[in-house]
Design a protein around this motif. Structure first.
Motif, PDB file in Angstrom:
ATOM      1  N   TRP A  82       0.845  -1.192   0.000  1.00 27.20           N
ATOM      2  CA  TRP A  82       0.000   0.000   0.000  1.00 27.20           C
ATOM      3  C   TRP A  82       0.879   1.240   0.000  1.00 27.20           C
ATOM      4  CZ3 TRP A  82      -4.664  -0.374  -1.562  1.00 27.20           C
ATOM      5  CH2 TRP A  82      -5.453  -1.489  -1.248  1.00 27.20           C
ATOM      6  N   GLY A  83       2.048   1.144   0.609  1.00 23.28           N
ATOM      7  CA  GLY A  83       2.996   2.246   0.567  1.00 23.28           C
ATOM      8  C   GLY A  83       2.860   3.270   1.668  1.00 23.28           C
ATOM      9  N   PHE A  84       2.266   2.891   2.802  1.00 23.61           N
ATOM     10  CA  PHE A  84       2.222   3.806   3.936  1.00 23.61           C
ATOM     11  C   PHE A  84       2.363   3.024   5.232  1.00 23.61           C
ATOM     12  CE2 PHE A  84      -2.224   2.605   3.622  1.00 23.61           C
ATOM     13  CZ  PHE A  84      -2.692   2.602   4.923  1.00 23.61           C
ATOM     14  N   VAL A 120      -0.995   8.196   9.819  1.00 22.34           N
ATOM     15  CA  VAL A 120      -0.081   7.781   8.760  1.00 22.34           C
ATOM     16  C   VAL A 120       1.307   8.197   9.227  1.00 22.34           C
ATOM     17  CG1 VAL A 120       0.602   8.111   6.356  1.00 22.34           C
ATOM     18  CG2 VAL A 120      -1.832   8.002   6.954  1.00 22.34           C
ATOM     19  N   ILE A 170       5.283   7.454   4.193  1.00 25.39           N
ATOM     20  CA  ILE A 170       4.770   7.216   2.835  1.00 25.39           C
ATOM     21  C   ILE A 170       5.949   6.771   1.968  1.00 25.39           C
ATOM     22  CG2 ILE A 170       3.675   8.238   0.801  1.00 25.39           C
ATOM     23  CD1 ILE A 170       1.722   8.586   2.935  1.00 25.39           C
ATOM     24  N   ASP A 212       7.631   6.581  -1.601  1.00 30.30           N
ATOM     25  CA  ASP A 212       7.564   7.287  -2.881  1.00 30.30           C
ATOM     26  C   ASP A 212       7.054   6.361  -3.984  1.00 30.30           C
ATOM     27  OD1 ASP A 212       8.562   9.609  -1.779  1.00 30.30           O
ATOM     28  OD2 ASP A 212      10.637   9.189  -2.365  1.00 30.30           O
ATOM     29  N   SER A 243       4.260   4.999  -4.574  1.00 30.15           N
ATOM     30  CA  SER A 243       3.421   3.882  -4.135  1.00 30.15           C
ATOM     31  C   SER A 243       1.955   4.196  -4.389  1.00 30.15           C
ATOM     32  CB  SER A 243       3.638   3.613  -2.642  1.00 30.15           C
ATOM     33  OG  SER A 243       3.146   4.704  -1.875  1.00 30.15           O
ATOM     34  N   ALA A 275      -0.253   4.775  -2.223  1.00 31.28           N
ATOM     35  CA  ALA A 275      -0.700   5.819  -1.291  1.00 31.28           C
ATOM     36  C   ALA A 275      -0.048   7.178  -1.507  1.00 31.28           C
ATOM     37  CB  ALA A 275      -0.430   5.362   0.138  1.00 31.28           C
ATOM     38  N   SER A 276       1.051   7.227  -2.249  1.00 30.00           N
ATOM     39  CA  SER A 276       1.838   8.459  -2.302  1.00 30.00           C
ATOM     40  C   SER A 276       1.126   9.641  -2.947  1.00 30.00           C
ATOM     41  CB  SER A 276       3.177   8.211  -3.011  1.00 30.00           C
ATOM     42  OG  SER A 276       2.980   7.868  -4.366  1.00 30.00           O
ATOM     43  N   LEU A 334      -2.211  10.230   0.402  1.00 33.70           N
ATOM     44  CA  LEU A 334      -2.011  10.319   1.845  1.00 33.70           C
ATOM     45  C   LEU A 334      -0.827  11.212   2.162  1.00 33.70           C
ATOM     46  CD1 LEU A 334      -2.570   6.627   3.006  1.00 33.70           C
ATOM     47  CD2 LEU A 334      -4.113   8.564   3.271  1.00 33.70           C
ATOM     48  N   ARG A 335      -0.838  11.754   3.379  1.00 31.27           N
ATOM     49  CA  ARG A 335       0.265  12.568   3.867  1.00 31.27           C
ATOM     50  C   ARG A 335       0.660  12.065   5.250  1.00 31.27           C
ATOM     51  NH1 ARG A 335      -2.151  18.539   2.653  1.00 31.27           N
ATOM     52  NH2 ARG A 335      -2.213  18.358   0.387  1.00 31.27           N
ATOM     53  N   VAL A 336       1.943  12.149   5.558  1.00 31.31           N
ATOM     54  CA  VAL A 336       2.388  11.808   6.907  1.00 31.31           C
ATOM     55  C   VAL A 336       1.649  12.723   7.876  1.00 31.31           C
ATOM     56  CG1 VAL A 336       4.355  11.842   8.483  1.00 31.31           C
ATOM     57  CG2 VAL A 336       4.644  10.958   6.170  1.00 31.31           C
TER      58      VAL A 336
END
Length: 123
Positions: free
Chosen positions: A44-46, A57, A60, A62, A64, A66-67, A70-72
């Motif tokens: 999923w990338g997160f 989150v 993240i 790069d 991915s 989710a990139s 979503l944000r940290v």
């Protein structure tokens, strides 16, 4: 305010998720984000973390799934229409590995985009 991106479109070879957004009076945007992946072995990338019982989150990856959305620091309110509540992040992550489609409801501080700032300046 509502924003809708093309569902499942491609952006530079990376899957573009669909999402809608609304700005609450507390200054946070609440977004519903749909992520899809082609295979269960695709990440999923997160990362998922927890602070004071709130699921966040934490990182993240790069390029991915989710990139692009979503944000940290995004606060995760719902995962597939279920409150993550007191569950530990490890058990949640294990469940997420088993699905190809993921719907997240997240809250993030609202940051005005340049177009919104220009519109607000003329009000």
């Amino acid at each position: 305010m509502a924003l809708k991106l093309p569902d499942g479109g491609l952006l530079d070879g990376v899957r573009t998720p669909s999402y809608t957004a609304a700005v609450a009076k507390n200054g946070k945007s609440t977004l519903t984000i749909e992520l899809r992946r082609q295979h269960l072995d695709e990440t999923w990338g997160f990362g998922l973390g927890s602070k004071d019982g709130i699921k966040l989150v934490s990182m993240i990856v790069d390029d991915s799934v989710a990139s692009a959305s979503l944000r940290v620091g995004d606060e995760i309110l719902l995962i597939n229409d279920t409150d993550p509540g007191p569950r530990d992040t490890r058990s949640i992550a294990t469940e997420l590995k088993e699905c190809l489609r993921l719907t997240l409801r997240v809250a993030r501080p609202h940051v005005l985009e340049p177009m919104e700032m220009a519109a607000a300046a003329h009000e």
